[in-house]
Scaffold this motif. Structure first.
Motif, short mmCIF file in Angstrom:
data_model
loop_
_atom_site.label_atom_id
_atom_site.label_comp_id
_atom_site.label_asym_id
_atom_site.label_seq_id
_atom_site.Cartn_x
_atom_site.Cartn_y
_atom_site.Cartn_z
N ARG A 121 33.99 21.83 38.25
CA ARG A 121 33.80 23.53 38.15
C ARG A 121 32.60 23.91 39.52
N PHE A 122 33.24 24.86 40.26
CA PHE A 122 32.39 25.20 41.45
C PHE A 122 32.07 26.76 41.41
N ALA A 123 30.91 26.99 41.89
CA ALA A 123 30.47 28.47 42.02
C ALA A 123 29.68 28.50 43.47
N LEU A 124 30.33 29.58 44.19
CA LEU A 124 29.60 29.78 45.51
C LEU A 124 28.58 30.78 45.25
N LEU A 132 29.58 34.59 44.43
CA LEU A 132 30.68 34.86 45.53
C LEU A 132 32.04 34.58 44.93
N CYS A 133 32.42 33.44 44.38
CA CYS A 133 33.66 32.95 43.81
C CYS A 133 33.31 31.76 42.81
N ARG A 134 34.37 31.53 42.05
CA ARG A 134 34.29 30.51 41.14
C ARG A 134 35.53 29.66 41.02
N LYS A 135 35.59 28.40 41.09
CA LYS A 135 36.78 27.53 40.92
C LYS A 135 36.71 26.70 39.77
N ASN A 136 37.83 26.19 39.40
CA ASN A 136 37.87 25.00 38.16
C ASN A 136 39.02 23.95 38.74
N TYR A 137 38.82 23.10 38.76
CA TYR A 137 39.85 21.89 39.02
C TYR A 137 39.80 21.03 37.68
#
Length: 137
Positions: A121-124, A132-137
Motif C-alpha cells: 500500500r502506498f500513499a503520496l 495526494l494519492c493512494r494505491k494498493n497492489y
C-alpha cells in the motif's frame, strides 16, 4: 535526470523500486521476515540503485559517530512494527507528524509504504500532511 523529473513520476519510480525490493515476500523464510536487517538491505539496495539511475545525492549518513561525513541520511527511512497495525492508522499518525513539522512545505513529498505479505500500500503525502494519492497492489 533528477532536475527535470516530476514529483509524481518520482513517486512512480519509488513505488516500482519498493515493489521490486519486496517481490516474493510471501515466500521468504520466517527468519528473513523477522529480520529488520534483511528488510532494510533489500529496500536500501533498490533505492540506492534508483538514486544512481536518477543521478541524485541520497546523502547517506556516517555509520560511526567518529566519521566526519555531515550529509546525514534524509531521502528515505525505514520503520517496522511488530504489532499488526493497519496501514490506515499508521498513515494517520505519519500525516500528523508531517503536518506538525514547522519547516514543511506544501511542495514537499513523502511516500508512505505499507508492506504486507499479501499486498503493498502506498500513499503520496504533501509537506502539510495532505494525501495526494493512494494505491494498493
Amino acid at each position: 535526470m533528477c532536475e527535470n523529473i516530476d514529483r509524481n513520476e518520482l513517486a512512480c519510480h519509488l513505488i516500482q523500486s519498493v515493489r521490486e525490493a519486496f517481490q516474493g515476500l510471501n515466500t521468504w523464510t520466517d527468519k528473513y521476515k523477522r529480520s529488520n536487517k534483511h528488510w532494510t538491505k533489500r529496500l536500501f539496495s533498490k533505492l540506492d540503485c534508483l538514486a544512481v539511475d536518477l543521478g541524485v545525492d541520497i546523502r547517506r549518513g556516517p555509520k560511526r559517530k567518529e566519521e566526519k561525513n555531515l550529509n546525514w541520511e534524509f531521502l528515505y527511512d525505514f520503520y517496522t512494527t511488530i504489532k499488526c497495525e493497519d496501514f490506515v492508522s499508521i498513515l494517520e499518525r505519519v500525516k500528523k507528524l508531517i503536518a506538525a513539522f514547522e519547516q514543511g512545505d506544501v511542495k514537499d513529498r513523502y511516500l508512505i509504504c505499507g508492506i504486507g505479505c499479501r499486498s503493498l500500500r502506498f500513499a503520496l503525502v504533501d509537506g502539510k500532511g495532505k494525501v495526494l494519492c493512494r494505491k494498493n497492489y
